[in-house]
Scaffold this active site. Sequence first.
Site, PDB file in Angstrom:
ATOM      1  N   SER A  14       2.343  -2.148   5.484  1.00  0.00           N
ATOM      2  CA  SER A  14       1.748  -1.177   4.546  1.00  0.00           C
ATOM      3  C   SER A  14       0.766  -0.234   5.214  1.00  0.00           C
ATOM      4  O   SER A  14      -0.181  -0.689   5.842  1.00  0.00           O
ATOM      5  CB  SER A  14       0.931  -1.910   3.471  1.00  0.00           C
ATOM      6  N   MET A  20       2.098 -11.056   1.425  1.00  0.00           N
ATOM      7  CA  MET A  20       3.413 -11.234   0.785  1.00  0.00           C
ATOM      8  C   MET A  20       4.576 -10.914   1.724  1.00  0.00           C
ATOM      9  O   MET A  20       5.658 -10.546   1.266  1.00  0.00           O
ATOM     10  CB  MET A  20       3.501 -10.342  -0.452  1.00  0.00           C
ATOM     11  N   SER A  21       4.336 -11.010   3.015  1.00  0.00           N
ATOM     12  CA  SER A  21       5.426 -10.665   3.946  1.00  0.00           C
ATOM     13  C   SER A  21       5.353 -11.576   5.168  1.00  0.00           C
ATOM     14  O   SER A  21       4.715 -12.625   5.130  1.00  0.00           O
ATOM     15  CB  SER A  21       5.289  -9.195   4.387  1.00  0.00           C
ATOM     16  N   ASN A  54      -8.509  -6.090   2.151  1.00  0.00           N
ATOM     17  CA  ASN A  54      -9.412  -6.403   1.025  1.00  0.00           C
ATOM     18  C   ASN A  54      -9.853  -7.851   1.187  1.00  0.00           C
ATOM     19  O   ASN A  54      -9.183  -8.620   1.870  1.00  0.00           O
ATOM     20  CB  ASN A  54      -8.656  -6.243  -0.311  1.00  0.00           C
ATOM     21  N   ALA A  82      -0.482  -6.092   5.929  1.00  0.00           N
ATOM     22  CA  ALA A  82      -1.770  -5.997   5.254  1.00  0.00           C
ATOM     23  C   ALA A  82      -1.959  -7.302   4.506  1.00  0.00           C
ATOM     24  O   ALA A  82      -0.995  -7.869   3.996  1.00  0.00           O
ATOM     25  CB  ALA A  82      -1.749  -4.833   4.273  1.00  0.00           C
ATOM     26  N   TYR A 142       9.567  -9.997  -3.121  1.00  0.00           N
ATOM     27  CA  TYR A 142       9.190  -9.622  -4.491  1.00  0.00           C
ATOM     28  C   TYR A 142       9.937  -8.402  -5.009  1.00  0.00           C
ATOM     29  O   TYR A 142       9.956  -8.129  -6.197  1.00  0.00           O
ATOM     30  CB  TYR A 142       7.664  -9.408  -4.610  1.00  0.00           C
ATOM     31  N   GLU A 143      10.566  -7.661  -4.088  1.00  0.00           N
ATOM     32  CA  GLU A 143      11.355  -6.515  -4.537  1.00  0.00           C
ATOM     33  C   GLU A 143      12.675  -6.967  -5.162  1.00  0.00           C
ATOM     34  O   GLU A 143      13.383  -6.165  -5.768  1.00  0.00           O
ATOM     35  CB  GLU A 143      11.660  -5.599  -3.356  1.00  0.00           C
ATOM     36  N   HIS A 187       6.610   3.148   1.516  1.00  0.00           N
ATOM     37  CA  HIS A 187       7.415   2.568   2.594  1.00  0.00           C
ATOM     38  C   HIS A 187       8.607   3.493   2.811  1.00  0.00           C
ATOM     39  O   HIS A 187       9.304   3.839   1.864  1.00  0.00           O
ATOM     40  CB  HIS A 187       7.939   1.179   2.214  1.00  0.00           C
ATOM     41  N   HIS A 232      10.714  -6.898   1.098  1.00  0.00           N
ATOM     42  CA  HIS A 232       9.914  -8.006   0.569  1.00  0.00           C
ATOM     43  C   HIS A 232      10.720  -8.783  -0.463  1.00  0.00           C
ATOM     44  O   HIS A 232      11.472  -8.199  -1.241  1.00  0.00           O
ATOM     45  CB  HIS A 232       8.643  -7.470  -0.103  1.00  0.00           C
ATOM     46  N   HIS A 264      -3.172  -1.834  -5.167  1.00  0.00           N
ATOM     47  CA  HIS A 264      -2.331  -1.413  -4.042  1.00  0.00           C
ATOM     48  C   HIS A 264      -2.893  -0.144  -3.397  1.00  0.00           C
ATOM     49  O   HIS A 264      -2.811   0.050  -2.185  1.00  0.00           O
ATOM     50  CB  HIS A 264      -0.899  -1.211  -4.535  1.00  0.00           C
TER      51      HIS A 264
HETATM   52  N1  HPA Z   1      -3.006 -10.829  -1.465  1.00  0.00           N
HETATM   53  C1  HPA Z   1      -1.703 -10.771  -1.154  1.00  0.00           C
HETATM   54  N2  HPA Z   1      -1.161  -9.778  -0.473  1.00  0.00           N
HETATM   55  C2  HPA Z   1      -1.968  -8.788  -0.044  1.00  0.00           C
HETATM   56  C3  HPA Z   1      -3.345  -8.787  -0.330  1.00  0.00           C
HETATM   57  C4  HPA Z   1      -3.886  -9.870  -1.083  1.00  0.00           C
HETATM   58  O1  HPA Z   1      -5.097  -9.950  -1.364  1.00  0.00           O
HETATM   59  N3  HPA Z   1      -3.866  -7.668   0.239  1.00  0.00           N
HETATM   60  C5  HPA Z   1      -2.829  -7.028   0.828  1.00  0.00           C
HETATM   61  N4  HPA Z   1      -1.683  -7.697   0.664  1.00  0.00           N
END
Ligand code: HPA
Length: 269
Positions: free
Chosen positions: A26, A207-208, A231, A109, A81-82, A57, A79, A243
Amino acid sequence: MNFDETVKFIKEKVNTIPRIAIILGSGLGSLSDDIDNKICISYKDIPNFPISTVPGHKGELIFGTLDSIPIVAMNGRFHYYEGYSLEEVTYPIRIFKLLGVETIILTNAAGGINLNFSKGDLMIIEDQLSFFAESVLRGPNLSEFGERFIDMSDVYTKEYIEILKPIMKKITGKCLTGVYAYMKGPTYETPAEIRALRTLGADAVGMSTVPEAVVARHSGLKCVGITCITNMASGIINEKLSHEDVKETALKAETNFKQVIKEFIKKIN
Ligand code: HPA
């Protein structure tokens, strides 16, 4: 999966097959601007390749050179989740292996769980946790790639972690290493989940990366993982996750991130 058709298509378009593949996470896509002698192939044109659906992306393979070193970059990844199957998520990794790539650099990320981390930090992935997702290797073993039961004591190549540490220190002033926990998403975690993950030993959550790293390990590829802490994870500070904020922080860290990758590939080339 018709790997051969995909490999044949790519080999017809590209003369020099690089030894290093970089998966751009990301907000890190601008590394592609620094690649010279580019051959860009859109995922939608590659037989059997999935197509990225996440805003921001891009969705192309870029073959070329980074500071004169041949590489291939995946600008946009897939991903779970997609809605893709885990086989689809990891399809490119197997294609890289068949093309002759030897090292995969996975970037992503993630949310920071370790309280010593701050937003914008870069973390070298030393190990991973993946308790809540099925294994990408479930099902008949693809024995052309690797064995049924895989040693996981060295998913992220130790020798490369040691090479990365001084580079990270020099460029970012810090050398953070840690455990990346994989969650399937697309929801960010609850504060309770983050407390649980911390207890389990996680330093960051995302998530990757884990499915790709498992397939890389299965195929005998060397693997490196670098995380941008975009974050602090849910519940750590009184801030809602979005996001947009994740992308914004990833962009701010991009200059350092690119420098780390460039110095690293120079060292291992
Ligand atoms: N959680 C899961 N996936 C993420 C996060 C998070 O806090 N930040 C960026 N991708």
